[in-house]
Design a protein around this motif. Sequence first.
Motif, PDB file in Angstrom:
ATOM      1  N   TRP A  21       4.165  -4.490 -14.526  1.00  0.00           N
ATOM      2  CA  TRP A  21       3.766  -5.880 -14.293  1.00  0.00           C
ATOM      3  C   TRP A  21       3.919  -6.267 -12.829  1.00  0.00           C
ATOM      4  O   TRP A  21       3.101  -7.013 -12.285  1.00  0.00           O
ATOM      5  CB  TRP A  21       4.562  -6.829 -15.181  1.00  0.00           C
ATOM      6  CG  TRP A  21       4.145  -6.738 -16.613  1.00  0.00           C
ATOM      7  CD1 TRP A  21       4.870  -6.267 -17.656  1.00  0.00           C
ATOM      8  CD2 TRP A  21       2.872  -7.112 -17.156  1.00  0.00           C
ATOM      9  NE1 TRP A  21       4.143  -6.313 -18.819  1.00  0.00           N
ATOM     10  CE2 TRP A  21       2.913  -6.838 -18.548  1.00  0.00           C
ATOM     11  CE3 TRP A  21       1.707  -7.652 -16.620  1.00  0.00           C
ATOM     12  CZ2 TRP A  21       1.834  -7.080 -19.387  1.00  0.00           C
ATOM     13  CZ3 TRP A  21       0.631  -7.894 -17.453  1.00  0.00           C
ATOM     14  CH2 TRP A  21       0.700  -7.616 -18.811  1.00  0.00           C
ATOM     15  N   LEU A  22       4.968  -5.756 -12.188  1.00  0.00           N
ATOM     16  CA  LEU A  22       5.149  -6.039 -10.766  1.00  0.00           C
ATOM     17  C   LEU A  22       4.014  -5.413  -9.948  1.00  0.00           C
ATOM     18  O   LEU A  22       3.462  -6.054  -9.042  1.00  0.00           O
ATOM     19  CB  LEU A  22       6.503  -5.495 -10.299  1.00  0.00           C
ATOM     20  CG  LEU A  22       6.826  -5.685  -8.811  1.00  0.00           C
ATOM     21  CD1 LEU A  22       6.842  -7.160  -8.445  1.00  0.00           C
ATOM     22  CD2 LEU A  22       8.153  -5.018  -8.462  1.00  0.00           C
ATOM     23  N   THR A  23       3.657  -4.163 -10.269  1.00  0.00           N
ATOM     24  CA  THR A  23       2.569  -3.485  -9.555  1.00  0.00           C
ATOM     25  C   THR A  23       1.247  -4.222  -9.738  1.00  0.00           C
ATOM     26  O   THR A  23       0.500  -4.444  -8.780  1.00  0.00           O
ATOM     27  CB  THR A  23       2.426  -2.035 -10.059  1.00  0.00           C
ATOM     28  OG1 THR A  23       3.674  -1.358  -9.898  1.00  0.00           O
ATOM     29  CG2 THR A  23       1.342  -1.301  -9.276  1.00  0.00           C
ATOM     30  N   ILE A  24       0.966  -4.628 -10.983  1.00  0.00           N
ATOM     31  CA  ILE A  24      -0.272  -5.357 -11.268  1.00  0.00           C
ATOM     32  C   ILE A  24      -0.282  -6.707 -10.555  1.00  0.00           C
ATOM     33  O   ILE A  24      -1.293  -7.130  -9.984  1.00  0.00           O
ATOM     34  CB  ILE A  24      -0.447  -5.547 -12.785  1.00  0.00           C
ATOM     35  CG1 ILE A  24      -0.667  -4.184 -13.464  1.00  0.00           C
ATOM     36  CG2 ILE A  24      -1.609  -6.484 -13.090  1.00  0.00           C
ATOM     37  CD1 ILE A  24      -0.671  -4.242 -14.976  1.00  0.00           C
ATOM     38  N   GLY A  25       0.864  -7.392 -10.567  1.00  0.00           N
ATOM     39  CA  GLY A  25       0.958  -8.694  -9.911  1.00  0.00           C
ATOM     40  C   GLY A  25       0.715  -8.612  -8.418  1.00  0.00           C
ATOM     41  O   GLY A  25      -0.045  -9.407  -7.846  1.00  0.00           O
ATOM     42  N   VAL A  77     -10.206 -11.491  -1.031  1.00  0.00           N
ATOM     43  CA  VAL A  77     -11.432 -12.262  -1.276  1.00  0.00           C
ATOM     44  C   VAL A  77     -11.498 -13.466  -0.346  1.00  0.00           C
ATOM     45  O   VAL A  77     -12.545 -13.766   0.246  1.00  0.00           O
ATOM     46  CB  VAL A  77     -11.496 -12.710  -2.756  1.00  0.00           C
ATOM     47  CG1 VAL A  77     -12.635 -13.699  -2.957  1.00  0.00           C
ATOM     48  CG2 VAL A  77     -11.666 -11.511  -3.669  1.00  0.00           C
ATOM     49  N   VAL A  78     -10.372 -14.176  -0.199  1.00  0.00           N
ATOM     50  CA  VAL A  78     -10.332 -15.359   0.662  1.00  0.00           C
ATOM     51  C   VAL A  78     -10.666 -14.983   2.105  1.00  0.00           C
ATOM     52  O   VAL A  78     -11.497 -15.632   2.770  1.00  0.00           O
ATOM     53  CB  VAL A  78      -8.951 -16.040   0.584  1.00  0.00           C
ATOM     54  CG1 VAL A  78      -8.847 -17.149   1.618  1.00  0.00           C
ATOM     55  CG2 VAL A  78      -8.724 -16.598  -0.816  1.00  0.00           C
ATOM     56  N   LEU A  79     -10.038 -13.924   2.609  1.00  0.00           N
ATOM     57  CA  LEU A  79     -10.290 -13.509   3.986  1.00  0.00           C
ATOM     58  C   LEU A  79     -11.725 -13.039   4.177  1.00  0.00           C
ATOM     59  O   LEU A  79     -12.356 -13.324   5.205  1.00  0.00           O
ATOM     60  CB  LEU A  79      -9.320 -12.385   4.376  1.00  0.00           C
ATOM     61  CG  LEU A  79      -7.876 -12.809   4.660  1.00  0.00           C
ATOM     62  CD1 LEU A  79      -7.000 -11.586   4.890  1.00  0.00           C
ATOM     63  CD2 LEU A  79      -7.816 -13.738   5.871  1.00  0.00           C
ATOM     64  N   VAL A  85      -2.811  -9.401  -3.643  1.00  0.00           N
ATOM     65  CA  VAL A  85      -3.493  -8.825  -2.477  1.00  0.00           C
ATOM     66  C   VAL A  85      -5.008  -8.941  -2.638  1.00  0.00           C
ATOM     67  O   VAL A  85      -5.732  -9.217  -1.675  1.00  0.00           O
ATOM     68  CB  VAL A  85      -3.071  -7.359  -2.292  1.00  0.00           C
ATOM     69  CG1 VAL A  85      -3.873  -6.713  -1.164  1.00  0.00           C
ATOM     70  CG2 VAL A  85      -1.581  -7.261  -1.983  1.00  0.00           C
ATOM     71  N   ALA A  86      -5.502  -8.762  -3.870  1.00  0.00           N
ATOM     72  CA  ALA A  86      -6.939  -8.871  -4.114  1.00  0.00           C
ATOM     73  C   ALA A  86      -7.440 -10.286  -3.844  1.00  0.00           C
ATOM     74  O   ALA A  86      -8.499 -10.484  -3.227  1.00  0.00           O
ATOM     75  CB  ALA A  86      -7.258  -8.460  -5.552  1.00  0.00           C
ATOM     76  N   GLY A 128      -8.972   1.252  -1.221  1.00  0.00           N
ATOM     77  CA  GLY A 128      -7.547   1.512  -1.042  1.00  0.00           C
ATOM     78  C   GLY A 128      -6.687   0.719  -2.005  1.00  0.00           C
ATOM     79  O   GLY A 128      -5.676   1.221  -2.515  1.00  0.00           O
ATOM     80  N   LEU A 129      -7.086  -0.523  -2.283  1.00  0.00           N
ATOM     81  CA  LEU A 129      -6.322  -1.352  -3.208  1.00  0.00           C
ATOM     82  C   LEU A 129      -6.379  -0.785  -4.632  1.00  0.00           C
ATOM     83  O   LEU A 129      -5.354  -0.707  -5.326  1.00  0.00           O
ATOM     84  CB  LEU A 129      -6.869  -2.779  -3.195  1.00  0.00           C
ATOM     85  CG  LEU A 129      -6.113  -3.804  -4.054  1.00  0.00           C
ATOM     86  CD1 LEU A 129      -4.680  -3.966  -3.553  1.00  0.00           C
ATOM     87  CD2 LEU A 129      -6.840  -5.147  -4.034  1.00  0.00           C
ATOM     88  N   LEU A 130      -7.568  -0.371  -5.066  1.00  0.00           N
ATOM     89  CA  LEU A 130      -7.700   0.227  -6.401  1.00  0.00           C
ATOM     90  C   LEU A 130      -6.904   1.526  -6.507  1.00  0.00           C
ATOM     91  O   LEU A 130      -6.191   1.751  -7.489  1.00  0.00           O
ATOM     92  CB  LEU A 130      -9.178   0.493  -6.699  1.00  0.00           C
ATOM     93  CG  LEU A 130     -10.049  -0.725  -7.014  1.00  0.00           C
ATOM     94  CD1 LEU A 130     -11.512  -0.324  -7.060  1.00  0.00           C
ATOM     95  CD2 LEU A 130      -9.632  -1.344  -8.351  1.00  0.00           C
ATOM     96  N   ALA A 131      -7.023   2.369  -5.487  1.00  0.00           N
ATOM     97  CA  ALA A 131      -6.325   3.656  -5.518  1.00  0.00           C
ATOM     98  C   ALA A 131      -4.813   3.472  -5.498  1.00  0.00           C
ATOM     99  O   ALA A 131      -4.084   4.096  -6.278  1.00  0.00           O
ATOM    100  CB  ALA A 131      -6.770   4.517  -4.332  1.00  0.00           C
ATOM    101  N   SER A 132      -4.321   2.605  -4.620  1.00  0.00           N
ATOM    102  CA  SER A 132      -2.872   2.391  -4.531  1.00  0.00           C
ATOM    103  C   SER A 132      -2.331   1.728  -5.790  1.00  0.00           C
ATOM    104  O   SER A 132      -1.207   2.018  -6.223  1.00  0.00           O
ATOM    105  CB  SER A 132      -2.544   1.541  -3.300  1.00  0.00           C
ATOM    106  OG  SER A 132      -3.179   0.273  -3.378  1.00  0.00           O
ATOM    107  N   GLY A 133      -3.134   0.849  -6.402  1.00  0.00           N
ATOM    108  CA  GLY A 133      -2.695   0.230  -7.653  1.00  0.00           C
ATOM    109  C   GLY A 133      -2.520   1.249  -8.764  1.00  0.00           C
ATOM    110  O   GLY A 133      -1.518   1.231  -9.505  1.00  0.00           O
ATOM    111  N   LEU A 134      -3.475   2.163  -8.900  1.00  0.00           N
ATOM    112  CA  LEU A 134      -3.383   3.203  -9.929  1.00  0.00           C
ATOM    113  C   LEU A 134      -2.204   4.143  -9.676  1.00  0.00           C
ATOM    114  O   LEU A 134      -1.448   4.479 -10.598  1.00  0.00           O
ATOM    115  CB  LEU A 134      -4.681   4.002  -9.986  1.00  0.00           C
ATOM    116  CG  LEU A 134      -5.865   3.348 -10.699  1.00  0.00           C
ATOM    117  CD1 LEU A 134      -7.124   4.185 -10.524  1.00  0.00           C
ATOM    118  CD2 LEU A 134      -5.564   3.158 -12.183  1.00  0.00           C
TER     119      LEU A 134
END
Length: 389
Positions: free
Chosen positions: A340-344, A354-356, A349-350, A324-330
Amino acid sequence: MREYLLTILVAALVAYLLTPAVRRFAVWFGAQAVPRDRDVHVIPTPRLGGLAMFGGMVAALVVASGLPEMRKVLANGDLSVGKALLMSGGLIVLVGIADDRWEVDPLTKFAGQVAAAGIFIMQGIQIYSIPLPNGESLSLPPAYGVPLTVFVVVATINAVNFIDGLDGLAAGVVGIAALGLFGYAYLLTKTNGMTTLSGATLTAAVLFGMCLGFLPHNFSPAKIFMGDTGSMLIGLLLSASTILLTGQFDPAVLANGLFPLYVPLLLVPAVAAVPFMDMLLAVWRRTNQGKSPFSPDKQHLHHRLLQLGHSTRRAVLIMYFWVGLLASGLVGLALFNAAWLTIGVTLVVAILGVVLMLRLGRPRGKRRGAAAEPGDTGQQPAARPQLPV
């Protein structure tokens, strides 16, 4: 939008209602998955869930053919989307049924996949052009467009088949990808003042509805598997939506640069990136150990998530999160003029993900004597096999 929502609802409802009947038929027919050493499930589970998904697709297309605007989409000149989906989908389902019951050889499945791609081409679903970085489109003659279309169809079908390793994983991942393609196509056309009615958007909507309706029966603990009948079918529809979207937009009318043109070509590889990397690592690992690249083991990504202490349900939800993160980012990069805001935001979130993921998982050997939850595999705790550490 109302007609799209109705189509999604019909596909989901019919797939959901048909699945119990298909499950009983699969038991009677003898199409059941017997547990193997590398499997997570521990009891025989019926296959053929793809039959219920196919029923949802057929019902959605029938309803769409009776709607005033969707009728135009299903039969648009030389391009017959409804006919293409029914014919190619029917063929791939027959091949899948044979494989789920009798386990046909890979060459036969490959031939069926190529034949389904051929039906697409005969009905006008083909890659005719590819966008170039200079803003123009490269027209592809049949000598190049036909084999490229066949490659996209076969590669997508097998990518989805490879994903199908945990309860609910393939249906959820493809459903997320379909939702991403639907949102991309609908919002991009609406933002740029174009018609929101297209075969690609309709195909993505039907695919999302099919996955949504089947998922409650397939999520851990799974009552039924989609089998190759389902994995090949949803892979086929995912490739159809991708192909139909390729070359659909004119670079001159897009307000957000050229990147939106590449999203259909990037979304499916992005969704399949994790399992493909898993496959490449598996080949490297087995070859390094002097084994055949096709020899099974329990070192796939989903096995490692289980070894970290995640339950089967949580492992699947983790995979949903990354897809979902990859799809929503694209899709965000395609729709919003703030790259840059979208990538940031995506990177933040990524990192949190990973931490969670690491904090919530604990190695099984370090658990303080806690019993595994019954929902981990769908069986009672005592029946759960121990995975190698």
